[in-house]
Design a protein around this motif. Structure first.
Motif, PDB file in Angstrom:
ATOM      1  N   PRO A 134       0.803  -1.229   0.000  1.00 27.31           N
ATOM      2  CA  PRO A 134       0.000   0.000   0.000  1.00 27.31           C
ATOM      3  C   PRO A 134       0.830   1.271   0.000  1.00 27.31           C
ATOM      4  CG  PRO A 134      -0.863  -1.588   1.583  1.00 27.31           C
ATOM      5  CD  PRO A 134       0.450  -2.118   1.104  1.00 27.31           C
ATOM      6  N   GLN A 137       0.830   3.105  -3.214  1.00 22.52           N
ATOM      7  CA  GLN A 137      -0.429   3.792  -3.476  1.00 22.52           C
ATOM      8  C   GLN A 137      -0.465   5.130  -2.749  1.00 22.52           C
ATOM      9  OE1 GLN A 137      -3.135   2.837  -5.243  1.00 22.52           O
ATOM     10  NE2 GLN A 137      -4.801   4.101  -4.444  1.00 22.52           N
ATOM     11  N   GLN A 138      -0.027   5.125  -1.493  1.00 19.10           N
ATOM     12  CA  GLN A 138      -0.081   6.333  -0.685  1.00 19.10           C
ATOM     13  C   GLN A 138       0.929   7.371  -1.154  1.00 19.10           C
ATOM     14  OE1 GLN A 138       0.591   4.680   3.161  1.00 19.10           O
ATOM     15  NE2 GLN A 138      -1.390   3.615   3.214  1.00 19.10           N
ATOM     16  N   ARG A 341      -6.989  -3.908   9.101  1.00 20.71           N
ATOM     17  CA  ARG A 341      -6.118  -3.201   8.152  1.00 20.71           C
ATOM     18  C   ARG A 341      -6.562  -3.444   6.725  1.00 20.71           C
ATOM     19  NH1 ARG A 341      -1.244  -3.979   5.134  1.00 20.71           N
ATOM     20  NH2 ARG A 341      -1.333  -6.203   5.557  1.00 20.71           N
ATOM     21  N   TRP A 342      -6.892  -4.670   6.399  1.00 19.98           N
ATOM     22  CA  TRP A 342      -7.338  -4.982   5.046  1.00 19.98           C
ATOM     23  C   TRP A 342      -8.681  -4.333   4.740  1.00 19.98           C
ATOM     24  CZ3 TRP A 342      -4.607  -6.318   1.143  1.00 19.98           C
ATOM     25  CH2 TRP A 342      -3.446  -7.082   1.308  1.00 19.98           C
ATOM     26  N   GLN A 345      -8.395  -0.740   3.640  1.00 18.82           N
ATOM     27  CA  GLN A 345      -7.721  -0.448   2.375  1.00 18.82           C
ATOM     28  C   GLN A 345      -8.743  -0.352   1.251  1.00 18.82           C
ATOM     29  OE1 GLN A 345      -4.561   0.223   1.907  1.00 18.82           O
ATOM     30  NE2 GLN A 345      -3.937  -0.187   4.023  1.00 18.82           N
ATOM     31  N   THR A 349      -6.667  -2.334  -3.890  1.00 14.11           N
ATOM     32  CA  THR A 349      -5.407  -2.847  -3.340  1.00 14.11           C
ATOM     33  C   THR A 349      -5.530  -4.279  -2.830  1.00 14.11           C
ATOM     34  OG1 THR A 349      -5.879  -2.020  -1.107  1.00 14.11           O
ATOM     35  CG2 THR A 349      -4.774  -0.521  -2.635  1.00 14.11           C
ATOM     36  N   HIS A 350      -6.649  -4.937  -3.077  1.00 18.19           N
ATOM     37  CA  HIS A 350      -6.934  -6.248  -2.477  1.00 18.19           C
ATOM     38  C   HIS A 350      -6.511  -7.431  -3.332  1.00 18.19           C
ATOM     39  CE1 HIS A 350     -10.305  -4.691   0.443  1.00 18.19           C
ATOM     40  NE2 HIS A 350      -9.092  -4.253   0.748  1.00 18.19           N
TER      41      HIS A 350
END
Length: 617
Positions: A134, A137-138, A341-342, A345, A349-350
């Motif tokens: 991730p 992505q951030q 956490r998942w 998101q 992003t999975h």
């Protein structure tokens, strides 16, 4: 910057970054990349060896029968119905026959096409959603992000190239993509259906695109059912259900999927053939296909295919060679236990999480099943490729410097050591493999021919070289390049050892049968029966294009011969002889002495003979 420090940087990253301004170049490079890998692993010399007994000729001949009889509903083999599998593999093979002719390449086209198509779909999916972590992505929107963090497109391209390569470059995919049976076609349909679902799931803010991808999921699932039966929807359904329950999105996603509309589309594609074949064959089809080949395979041992509960813990690492050592760390790095956490998101992003549940559900499903075969795990290999592809993309794009998670660093180091040990073990196994050959009576000279060819020696040297280079990379702390060394080594091993080995095995095991098939076509008299005793080789039916009576049990041979000779000896019988195929030792074991037959031809360990029946007065 000296050469050492320059080499320590991921040189692919600036190259890809420069080309990001010209995406068409990267897509062209991707096409060439997949064409090279799939061309070598799947398509190269696809039709150069004969059909492999005993299963492959059953599919090839059933498809040929469809082109001969015009009956595209009920499959036939050797003048009997064949209800083992649904028709999609037969239809595609029959179409290939009509385009390029009846040959081995056409018989294997559907399998090779399915493997290639799945690799392409995987590449496109990873390019869109294959973020290795991730943080990338951030970093795209965070001004405080680490300047050493690679760009999002760079990470996606690396995930796509590596993951797609692993889809086609593993032992089991190469084996089944080169065999004309339904397993790889099922894998292609299930894998593509699951990827299509993820495209819909990952785009909640684009309803039109989402609807198209969910529709593609229903269509591909229906094709999977036409490829191998109910398992084609059961497996994707279980994977998706487990994924949605984990992410807590099941209510919203099931609504987005429009289950009623999708079910109607699914049934419109999958159901008609089943209705027609049941209408044509009635209870015989229902009991054979649904009862024996589906329910009984899951609930009890069929055809002696039993195995302990840990069977797939051994099979999957072998099937996913040479990448197996990195599968545990690729799974562990996702930290599936961090549920919240998942769930926090974005859906896009999975993909790694989805691949993990894809892998786990199919692994668990077939572990529970009573009947076990190595080929059953093929549908989880694309998930394994995605997981390991994301891991290597993470390693390639992770900025240099101390790791914040020392436990993960230790896990990666352990994986590298385990991989090094696995490569050395492969080198030893390949080198000593001729010592374990020769147990099959149909190939008595196999071990000696393999030794003379030296392909196992070269194969062992290839893996030793791979291990040596990987050790050097580890000592120099350049482990991010291990995947490329392993890929090159595997391609070399495929070209220098595996493909030549297939040719040697074919010359010993299948070529003699093709030679006898040619002789049968030349010498068979009108209506003269053909018998094979002691074993069953369906390839003879395909290559002779004639019905053959198989008598596998030698104890049944005397009675069967008496009945047949009694019929042939009748005054009205037009034929007074029969052709007999088998190993000479089997002739003797069945009580058939040399004075009872005339030898027509010998090929390999097989003999073709004719028994003449005197006319009965």
């Amino acid at each position: 910057m000296n050469w050492k420090s320059r080499f320590s940087q991921p040189v692919l990253l600036p190259l890809v970054s420069r080309w990001e301004k010209y995406p068409h170049r990267l897509w062209l490079l991707s096409a060439l990349w997949l064409a090279l890998l799939a061309g070598i692993s799947v398509w190269l010399r696809l039709g150069s060896t004969g059909l492999l007994d005993e299963t492959e000729p059953l599919f090839a001949e059933a498809a040929r029968q469809m082109t001969v009889t015009g009956d595209w509903i009920t499959p036939y083999f050797n003048e009997a119905t064949r209800f083992d599998k649904p028709p999609l593999i037969y239809w595609l093979t029959a179409i290939a026959y009509q385009v390029v002719g009846v040959n081995e390449w056409a018989a294997r086209f559907a399998s090779a096409f399915a493997a290639t198509g799945l690799a392409i779909f995987t590449l496109v999916t990873l390019r869109r959603f294959g973020l290795p972590r991730p943080a990338i992505q951030q970093s795209a929107s965070s001004a405080s992000a680490d300047v050493t963090e690679p760009s999002r497109p760079t990470a996606l391209w690396l995930s796509a190239w590596i993951g797609a390569a692993l889809v086609v470059l593993n032992v089991q995919t190469i084996a089944w993509a080169r065999i004309g049976v339904s397993d790889m076609l099922l894998n292609g349909c299930i894998g593509s259906a699951l990827l299509a679902f993820f495209w819909g799931y990952a785009q909640p803010n684009q309803p039109q695109a989402q609807n198209r991808w969910y529709l593609a999921f229903y269509i591909l699932s229906a094709l999977a059912v036409l490829a191998k039966g109910p398992v084609g929807i059961v497996l994707p359904g279980l994977v998706i259900l487990a994924f949605l329950l984990y992410t807590g999105t099941w209510r919203s996603v099931l609504g987005e999927m429009r289950l009623v509309r999708g079910s109607l589309v699914f049934l419109a594609i999958a159901l008609p053939w089943y209705g027609l074949v049941i209408w044509a064959n009635g209870a015989d089809y229902i009991e054979s296909f649904f009862g024996y080949h589906n329910v009984e395979r899951f609930t009890r041992v069929v055809n002696n295919h039993s195995a302990p509960v840990w069977f797939y813990f051994a099979v999957v690492p072998l099937a996913f060679l040479p990448w197996s050592a990195y599968l545990p760390i690729a799974i562990a790095r996702l930290r599936i236990w961090q549920l919240q956490r998942w769930r926090q998101q974005p859906r896009s992003t999975h993909l790694g999480l989805f691949a993990l549940l894809w892998f786990a559900v199919i692994f668990g499903f077939f572990t529970i099943a009573v009947t076990k075969l190595p080929s059953y795990t093929i549908p989880l290999l694309p998930a394994a490729a995605i997981l390991v592809g994301l891991f290597w993309s993470d390693q390639m794009t992770r900025p240099p410097g101390p790791r914040s998670k020392q436990s993960l660093s230790r896990g990666v180091w352990i994986s590298h050591i385990a991989n090094l040990g696995l490569i050395l073990l492969l080198a030893a196994v390949v080198f000593y493999s001729p010592n374990w050959m020769g147990n099959e009576p149909e190939m008595p000279q196999l071990a000696e021919l393999v030794r003379q060819s030296r392909i196992t020696l070269w194969g062992s040297l290839i893996w030793l070289a791979v291990a040596f280079v990987e050790l050097g990379l580890l000592l120099r702390r350049q482990s991010r390049w291990i995947w490329s060394v392993q890929l090159i080594g595997f391609l070399a091993f495929l070209l220098i050892t595996l493909l030549p080995a297939m040719t040697i095995v074919d010359a010993q095991r299948q070529l003699p049968l093709r030679q006898l098939a040619t002789t049968i076509v030349q010498v068979q008299q009108p209506e003269e029966p053909i018998l094979m005793i002691g074993l069953r080789k369906p390839s003879l039916v395909f290559y002779t294009q004639r019905p053959i009576t198989f008598i596998a049990a030698l104890s049944d041979v005397p009675d069967q011969l008496k009945k047949l000779t009694r019929r042939l000896s009748r005054p009205r019988s037009k034929v007074r002889s029969l052709l007999l195929i088998g190993r000479p030792v089997k002739f003797e074991d069945a009580g058939i002495t040399p004075d009872q037959y005339d030898t027509i031809a010998d090929a390999g360990v097989f003999r073709l003979a004719r028994i003449t029946v005197p006319r009965r007065s």
